[in-house]
Design an enzyme around this catalytic site. Sequence first.
Site, short mmCIF file in Angstrom:
data_model
loop_
_atom_site.label_atom_id
_atom_site.label_comp_id
_atom_site.label_asym_id
_atom_site.label_seq_id
_atom_site.Cartn_x
_atom_site.Cartn_y
_atom_site.Cartn_z
N GLU A 55 14.31 -10.15 1.10
CA GLU A 55 13.08 -9.37 1.17
C GLU A 55 13.35 -7.89 0.97
OE1 GLU A 55 9.98 -11.08 1.99
OE2 GLU A 55 9.23 -9.18 1.20
N ASP A 56 12.56 -7.28 0.12
CA ASP A 56 12.56 -5.83 -0.08
C ASP A 56 13.93 -5.26 -0.46
OD1 ASP A 56 9.92 -6.18 0.42
OD2 ASP A 56 9.76 -4.70 2.01
N LYS A 64 8.02 -10.30 8.88
CA LYS A 64 7.90 -11.53 8.07
C LYS A 64 8.15 -12.75 8.97
CE LYS A 64 7.27 -9.81 3.87
NZ LYS A 64 6.32 -10.17 2.84
N ASP A 108 11.35 -13.38 -1.87
CA ASP A 108 9.91 -13.39 -1.64
C ASP A 108 9.18 -12.42 -2.58
OD1 ASP A 108 7.48 -13.88 -0.27
OD2 ASP A 108 7.80 -12.09 0.94
N ASP A 109 9.77 -11.26 -2.82
CA ASP A 109 9.08 -10.26 -3.66
C ASP A 109 8.98 -10.71 -5.10
OD1 ASP A 109 8.74 -8.08 -1.66
OD2 ASP A 109 10.91 -8.39 -1.55
N ASN A 128 1.82 -2.12 -1.44
CA ASN A 128 1.74 -1.91 0.01
C ASN A 128 2.54 -0.68 0.41
OD1 ASN A 128 0.31 -4.38 0.50
ND2 ASN A 128 2.22 -5.46 0.15
N ARG A 164 14.20 -1.10 -0.69
CA ARG A 164 12.84 -0.90 -1.26
C ARG A 164 11.85 -1.49 -0.27
NH1 ARG A 164 8.93 -3.86 -1.37
NH2 ARG A 164 9.12 -5.36 -3.05
N TYR A 222 2.37 -6.72 10.66
CA TYR A 222 2.71 -6.92 9.25
C TYR A 222 2.16 -5.71 8.50
CZ TYR A 222 3.30 -9.88 5.06
OH TYR A 222 3.68 -10.39 3.85
N1 LIG Z 1 1.03 -7.87 -2.43
C1 LIG Z 1 2.21 -8.44 -2.36
O1 LIG Z 1 2.36 -9.59 -1.94
C2 LIG Z 1 3.42 -7.69 -2.85
C3 LIG Z 1 4.60 -8.38 -3.07
C4 LIG Z 1 5.73 -7.70 -3.53
C5 LIG Z 1 5.65 -6.33 -3.76
N2 LIG Z 1 4.49 -5.68 -3.50
C6 LIG Z 1 4.39 -4.23 -3.72
O2 LIG Z 1 4.64 -3.93 -5.06
C7 LIG Z 1 5.21 -2.65 -5.16
C8 LIG Z 1 6.37 -2.71 -6.13
O3 LIG Z 1 7.37 -3.58 -5.67
P1 LIG Z 1 8.64 -3.90 -6.58
O4 LIG Z 1 9.56 -4.69 -5.76
O5 LIG Z 1 8.23 -4.44 -7.88
O6 LIG Z 1 9.22 -2.41 -6.76
P2 LIG Z 1 10.17 -1.88 -7.88
O7 LIG Z 1 10.69 -0.57 -7.39
O8 LIG Z 1 11.14 -2.93 -8.28
O9 LIG Z 1 9.20 -1.61 -9.14
C9 LIG Z 1 8.26 -0.61 -9.21
C10 LIG Z 1 7.83 -0.49 -10.67
O10 LIG Z 1 6.72 0.39 -10.74
C11 LIG Z 1 6.93 1.27 -11.84
N3 LIG Z 1 6.21 2.51 -11.66
C12 LIG Z 1 6.53 3.57 -10.88
N4 LIG Z 1 5.65 4.57 -11.07
C13 LIG Z 1 4.76 4.14 -11.99
C14 LIG Z 1 3.64 4.73 -12.62
N5 LIG Z 1 3.26 5.95 -12.30
N6 LIG Z 1 2.98 3.99 -13.53
C15 LIG Z 1 3.34 2.73 -13.84
N7 LIG Z 1 4.40 2.12 -13.27
C16 LIG Z 1 5.10 2.82 -12.36
C17 LIG Z 1 8.43 1.48 -11.89
O11 LIG Z 1 8.83 1.97 -13.18
C18 LIG Z 1 8.90 0.07 -11.60
O12 LIG Z 1 8.91 -0.65 -12.80
C19 LIG Z 1 5.55 -2.20 -3.76
O13 LIG Z 1 4.58 -1.28 -3.32
C20 LIG Z 1 5.41 -3.46 -2.93
O14 LIG Z 1 4.92 -3.20 -1.64
C21 LIG Z 1 3.37 -6.33 -3.07
O1 LIG Z 2 5.39 -7.18 2.87
C1 LIG Z 2 4.32 -7.36 2.29
O2 LIG Z 2 3.22 -7.16 2.85
C2 LIG Z 2 4.26 -7.89 0.89
C3 LIG Z 2 5.46 -7.70 0.06
O3 LIG Z 2 6.53 -8.48 0.44
C4 LIG Z 2 5.87 -6.27 -0.16
O4 LIG Z 2 7.06 -6.02 -0.27
O5 LIG Z 2 4.99 -5.42 -0.24
MG LIG Z 3 8.40 -7.59 0.32
#
Ligand SMILES: NC(=O)c1ccc[n+]([C@@H]2O[C@H](COP(=O)([O-])OP(=O)(O)OC[C@H]3O[C@@H](n4cnc5c(N)ncnc54)[C@H](O)[C@@H]3O)[C@@H](O)[C@H]2O)c1
Ligand SMILES: O=C(O)C[C@H](O)C(=O)O
Ligand SMILES: [Mg+2]
Length: 602
Positions: A271-272, A200, A294-295, A444, A182, A129
């Site tokens: 997802e993603d 996943k 999920d996201d 991540n 993404r 993962y």
């Molecule tokens: N921990 C978790 O469970 C979890 C879950 C989902 C997503 N994520 C992580 O969150 C991140 C974003 O995912 P997403 O689906 O929202 O992506 P996304 O591409 O939809 O959104 C990214 C956002 O970040 C903004 N951004 C980019 N550069 C920036 C900066 N310098 N300052 C401020 N904002 C900025 C963009 O404008 C956009 O609004 C990814 O790295 C993903 O791995 C983590």
């Molecule tokens: O995949 C993960 O670890 C969490 C989340 O779904 C992500 O997109 O970052």
């Molecule tokens: Mg994800």
Amino acid sequence: MWRVAAAASTLLRRSRRFSTAIPGPCIVHKRGADILHDPWFNKDTGFPLTERDRLGLRGLLPPRIISFEQQYERFMDSYHSLEKNTRGQPEGVVSLAKWRILNRLHDRNETLYYRVLIDNIKEFAPIIYTPTVGLVCQNYSGLFRRPRGMYFSAKDRGEMMSMVYNWPAKQVDMIVVTDGSRILGLGDLGVQGIGIPIGKLDMYVAAAGINPQRILPIMLDVGTNNQKLLEDRLYLGHREPRLEGEEYLSLVDEFMEAIHERWPKAIVQFEDFQMKWAFETLDRYRGKYCMFNDDVQGTAGVALAGLLGTVRAQGRPLTDFAKEKIVVVGAGSAGLGVLKMALQAVSRIAGPKAEPHFFLLDKDGLITQERKNVDSAAVPFAKPSNEVLELGLQEGACLTEVVKKVKPDVLLGLSGVGGIFNEEVLKAMKESSSIKPAIFAMSNPTNNAECSAVDAFKHAGENIVFGSGSPFENVDLGNGKIGHVNQANNMYLFPGIGLGALLCGARIITDGMLQAASECLASYMTDEEIQQGILYPSIDSIRDITAEVGAAIVRTAIAEEVAEGHGDVSSRELAHMSKEETLEYVRKNMWYPVYNPLVHEK
Ligand SMILES: NC(=O)c1ccc[n+]([C@@H]2O[C@H](COP(=O)([O-])OP(=O)(O)OC[C@H]3O[C@@H](n4cnc5c(N)ncnc54)[C@H](O)[C@@H]3O)[C@@H](O)[C@H]2O)c1
Ligand SMILES: O=C(O)C[C@H](O)C(=O)O
Ligand SMILES: [Mg+2]
């Protein structure tokens, strides 16, 4: 009001390991070498003599019979030797070597693979993962050896209804699908993103006990806009730009119809997907199929549980959640999903008129009502200009400025930008109006985390609560004090959401079910744990929390009348179960890897 967490899961696991209870038989339609080459049934040297006779295996294996337990120890020994032999090599090289050895085991013997995974989840989750799965996706075309899952592309238009019958399993319970647009914080990885559904679904087996013969990872290859991949002659996907608009949506429509034609009760996790498609497909399908994103939704539930835990850690009553100043960095599918769910929580807790104190930033800084072309999902969180002026801020204000002026209780990153919570930002969090500010660096994989755990405790102070999407070690603060690291990752919810939806035969997945899942996670933690800054259970207890979340989903689906029953358990029977009985029902239906006696049937 907070229930005491069940803490005996490790003990339970250990005692169940290699138990002497006789497992039920499993029907197999093949014989001889075909069984040895099928990872679902293969036991390697573990086939007993009677089975070797029955299945035409005699002479095809070395004579000595090795027990499951010995095979398990043998694998763990070779894994730990690999660890020893690669010491000192670059981290990525070591992680990929570990991924390869696990993947080889998966491709040979799934029962043993899932057993070592379940029993060593803390050690192996970072390999199968996040973060290693990100590296695997980046290198997928080179790492590819055997296919896992199914691939649908624009070339398959009109064929999907029949293609789904190429999948060898009669029954599919859980599907995770991506279009690779993404992948974590790594961007568009095209077909190479298949690693994410695979990872996943491994978590579904490990955490939720979904039978691995009933899972299906899926890649929708709709092209890629990643120039490097388009030019890479080894790239395994279609080297064409991504489909857009109706062309894209009609393809996803056909895919959804095809899989539900063959498996009407299958649950689909999106997802993603890049934000526009994440929201669009969620809106399009959530009223029609049992699916979730999920996201957007899993992440929101986990983050909300963390935010509620933070209020408790700060020693404030839950009603104060409405007063928390929360700065969210990243206005994408995840950040907006979190804010939407947090907003619902504020109105539940403090009434519909309560004004939340949320601040949202994207790549262009603070989002206010002055911003042109704000995405419709972000509109409710765009700050009124007069409010930001009062704070001495303006449209597009940078993160440091926002943190300095707002003095937030919580700083939460879902931006995908590694290191954006730099020293200045973290030091500014020392001025937070809270005595125990929270910092969530949720992006991540590890390199994309907004800050590391060490930096957070070093610059923002020892009294913070810290969470990150990818795992970090706890931080030694000296004098016997530990800075606890929480893994704020949707893995604490999605397996339970899928499991619960499956076991009650949910028609759809409602907001109420997702809210119940989040509350269940939040209430799992004891006051004592929360006081130590521990907001989520240890990953060692992931089966236990997943069962609880699954039961919460079942009960809410029944209450909201979206449950249709599962197998021979009707929705009426489910409705008559007490809370404890529902939990027991969920636990009993979780698959656990043992060698079942194989019985051949033509
Ligand atoms: N921990 C978790 O469970 C979890 C879950 C989902 C997503 N994520 C992580 O969150 C991140 C974003 O995912 P997403 O689906 O929202 O992506 P996304 O591409 O939809 O959104 C990214 C956002 O970040 C903004 N951004 C980019 N550069 C920036 C900066 N310098 N300052 C401020 N904002 C900025 C963009 O404008 C956009 O609004 C990814 O790295 C993903 O791995 C983590
Ligand atoms: O995949 C993960 O670890 C969490 C989340 O779904 C992500 O997109 O970052
Ligand atoms: Mg994800």
